[in-house]
Design an enzyme around this catalytic site. Structure first.
Site, PDB file in Angstrom:
ATOM      1  N   HIS A  16     -53.608-110.519  -1.485  1.00 49.95           N
ATOM      2  CA  HIS A  16     -52.897-111.386  -2.221  1.00 49.95           C
ATOM      3  C   HIS A  16     -51.959-110.580  -3.619  1.00 49.95           C
ATOM      4  CE1 HIS A  16     -54.227-114.913  -0.243  1.00 49.95           C
ATOM      5  NE2 HIS A  16     -55.387-114.801  -0.843  1.00 49.95           N
ATOM      6  N   GLU A  46     -52.478-122.492   3.883  1.00 49.38           N
ATOM      7  CA  GLU A  46     -51.426-121.752   3.258  1.00 49.38           C
ATOM      8  C   GLU A  46     -50.397-121.395   4.366  1.00 49.38           C
ATOM      9  OE1 GLU A  46     -53.643-118.056   1.769  1.00 49.38           O
ATOM     10  OE2 GLU A  46     -55.472-119.138   1.967  1.00 49.38           O
ATOM     11  N   ASN A  67     -51.968-112.920   1.175  1.00 47.10           N
ATOM     12  CA  ASN A  67     -52.919-112.281   2.067  1.00 47.10           C
ATOM     13  C   ASN A  67     -52.843-110.785   2.218  1.00 47.10           C
ATOM     14  OD1 ASN A  67     -54.314-114.856   3.069  1.00 47.10           O
ATOM     15  ND2 ASN A  67     -52.319-115.521   3.470  1.00 47.10           N
ATOM     16  N   ARG A  68     -53.513-110.184   3.396  1.00 49.30           N
ATOM     17  CA  ARG A  68     -53.761-108.908   3.290  1.00 49.30           C
ATOM     18  C   ARG A  68     -52.576-108.004   3.955  1.00 49.30           C
ATOM     19  NH1 ARG A  68     -57.767-112.233   3.237  1.00 49.30           N
ATOM     20  NH2 ARG A  68     -59.322-111.779   2.081  1.00 49.30           N
ATOM     21  N   HIS A 125     -51.745-121.546  -3.019  1.00 47.41           N
ATOM     22  CA  HIS A 125     -53.313-121.373  -2.876  1.00 47.41           C
ATOM     23  C   HIS A 125     -54.179-122.633  -3.282  1.00 47.41           C
ATOM     24  CE1 HIS A 125     -57.072-119.054  -2.125  1.00 47.41           C
ATOM     25  NE2 HIS A 125     -56.352-118.468  -1.289  1.00 47.41           N
ATOM     26  N   TYR A 149     -56.578-125.552  -3.428  1.00 43.37           N
ATOM     27  CA  TYR A 149     -57.871-125.650  -2.448  1.00 43.37           C
ATOM     28  C   TYR A 149     -57.896-127.511  -2.535  1.00 43.37           C
ATOM     29  CZ  TYR A 149     -59.919-121.370  -3.163  1.00 43.37           C
ATOM     30  OH  TYR A 149     -60.085-119.858  -3.182  1.00 43.37           O
TER      31      TYR A 149
END
Length: 324
Positions: free
Chosen positions: A79, A291, A53-54, A149, A151
Site C-alpha cells: 500500500h 478493493e 497492495n503489494r 480501502h 471496510y
C-alpha cells in the site's frame, strides 16, 4: 442517505442509510473524529496510492530503470506505506450538497516513484448510491494503481462480524498467494470446488466452514480472505459488476461496479481490537473490503494487466455503489 468525509486520506468516514425496517444504519467502519485517523494504520475508508497492495521485494523495473521502494512488510512494499496517501492532507477542491472533490499533488520520487502525479478523487451521493471517481495525470510514465480501502459492515459498524453476510463475486478464477500475500507465479486458479467460489450469492461464513473442512491453507494464511479475483471484461474500461453483498440482519444490499481488472476481497482477519466509532472495538472480520484495482505485484508480472500509466495520459478509476 448521508456521508461524512475527511480530507485526511480523502477518507469516507461513514455512510448512513435506512435498513430493511427503516432504521438508520451506518455501514462503514471508521472513527468519530477526523483527527483520530492520524494514528490509524488500517487504512479505514482511505484512498490508497500510488500503488495499492503489494510489490514483491519492494522493487520493480519500468522502461529499463529499476526502482527501490520502502519495504514496510517484510521484504515487500504494501500500500505504498509508510508514507501512503492515506496520511496526506488532501486539498478540498470542490464541495456541494451531495459531493466533494479532493486533490493531491504527489511530487517526483514521492514514495520512490518517478514523476509528479496530480490526482483527484470525487465522492458523490446519487439516488440510492455513491460514486467514487479518481483521476490523475503524470509528467512521466509511472506505476498508478489506486483503490478505496473502505471496510463495510452492512448490518452496521460495530454490530459484530460479517461472516453472516452473503457475497457474490462474478469470477471463475482467483490468485493463490504465498504467506506474504504475493500472488504465486502462473495463471489464476479455478474457483470450482474451492472456498473461493462466490459465483452465486452465498454466506461468507459458509464458505469459510467449507475451507476449514478442507484444511484450506489459503484461508489459514489470510485468517479468512485476502485474495484477488480477476473480473472478465474489465479491460474494456467500462463499469462492470465486481461484487454484491447483503447484510443478513439489516437486509441492506450493496452492489459494486467498477472499471478495474480485479477486485481484492479482504475480510479483515488482521484487525485486532481497533478503536472505532461509538466506543466500538473492531476485531477480526468486523468488516470486509472490496478493493477494485490490479492484481497485487502486477507491475512485476507479464501475464495480467500491469498498472502502468504513460506520461500525459489520464489515470481513471470509476466506482459505483448501489444500495437497496
Amino acid at each position: 442517505m448521508t456521508a461524512r468525509l475527511t480530507n485526511h486520506g480523502a477518507r469516507l468516514m461513514s455512510l448512513t442509510m435506512p435498513d430493511g425496517n427503516g432504521k438508520p444504519v451506518d455501514v462503514v467502519l471508521g472513527k468519530d473524529d477526523p483527527h483520530d485517523y492520524a494514528t490509524d494504520d488500517t487504512l479505514m475508508g482511505a484512498i490508497v496510492g500510488r500503488n495499492a497492495n503489494r510489490i514483491q521485494g519492494a522493487r520493480f523495473t519500468l522502461d529499463g530503470r529499476e526502482y527501490q521502494l520502502t519495504a514496510n512488510e517484510g521484504a515487500n512494499s504494501n500500500h505504498s506505506q509508510p508514507n501512503g496517501y492515506e496520511h496526506r492532507n488532501w486539498t478540498i477542491l470542490e464541495t456541494g450538497d451531495s459531493f466533494v472533490r479532493f486533490g493531491l499533488d504527489s511530487p517526483d520520487m514521492d514514495q520512490g516513484f518517478l514523476g509528479r502525479f496530480r490526482v483527484s478523487v470525487r465522492y458523490a451521493l446519487i439516488e440510492q448510491g455513491l460514486t467514487i471517481t479518481v483521476r490523475g495525470v503524470c509528467n512521466a510514465t509511472i506505476v498508478a494503481n489506486l483503490t478505496t480501502h473502505t471496510y463495510w459492515n452492512l448490518n452496521g459498524e460495530g454490530s459484530g462480524d460479517i461472516l453472516g453476510h452473503q457475497l457474490h463475486i462474478p469470477a471463475d478464477r482467483f490468485y493463490s498467494t504465498d504467506e506474504q500475500f504475493i500472488p504465486l507465479p502462473g495463471p489464476a486458479g479455478r474457483v470450482d470446488g474451492t472456498p473461493m467460489d462466490f459465483r452465486r450469492l452465498v454466506s461468507i461464513g459458509e464458505r469459510l466452514r467449507v475451507g476449514a473442512l478442507k484444511d484450506d491453507q489459503q484461508l489459514a494464511i489470510a485468517r479468512g480472505y485476502n485474495h484477488a479475483f480477476p473480473i472478465d471484461g474489465t479491460a474494456e474500461r467500462r463499469l462492470k459488476l465486481m461484487a454484491e453483498a447483503v447484510g443478513e440482519r439489516s437486509g441492506v444490499r450493496m452492489t459494486m461496479y467498477a472499471d478495474a481488472p480485479t477486485v481484492l476481497l479482504y475480510t479483515a482477519g488482521f484487525l485486532d481490537d481497533v478503536p472505532g466509532k461509538n466506543g466500538h472495538r473492531y476485531g477480526p472480520s468486523a468488516g470486509l473490503c472490496l478493493e477494485p484495482g490490479f492484481v497485487p505485484n502486477a507491475i512485476n508480472r507479464t501475464d495480467c494487466p500491469r498498472p502502468v500509466l504513460p506520461a500525459g495520459q489520464e489515470y481513471q478509476l470509476n466506482i459505483l455503489y448501489r444500495f437497496g
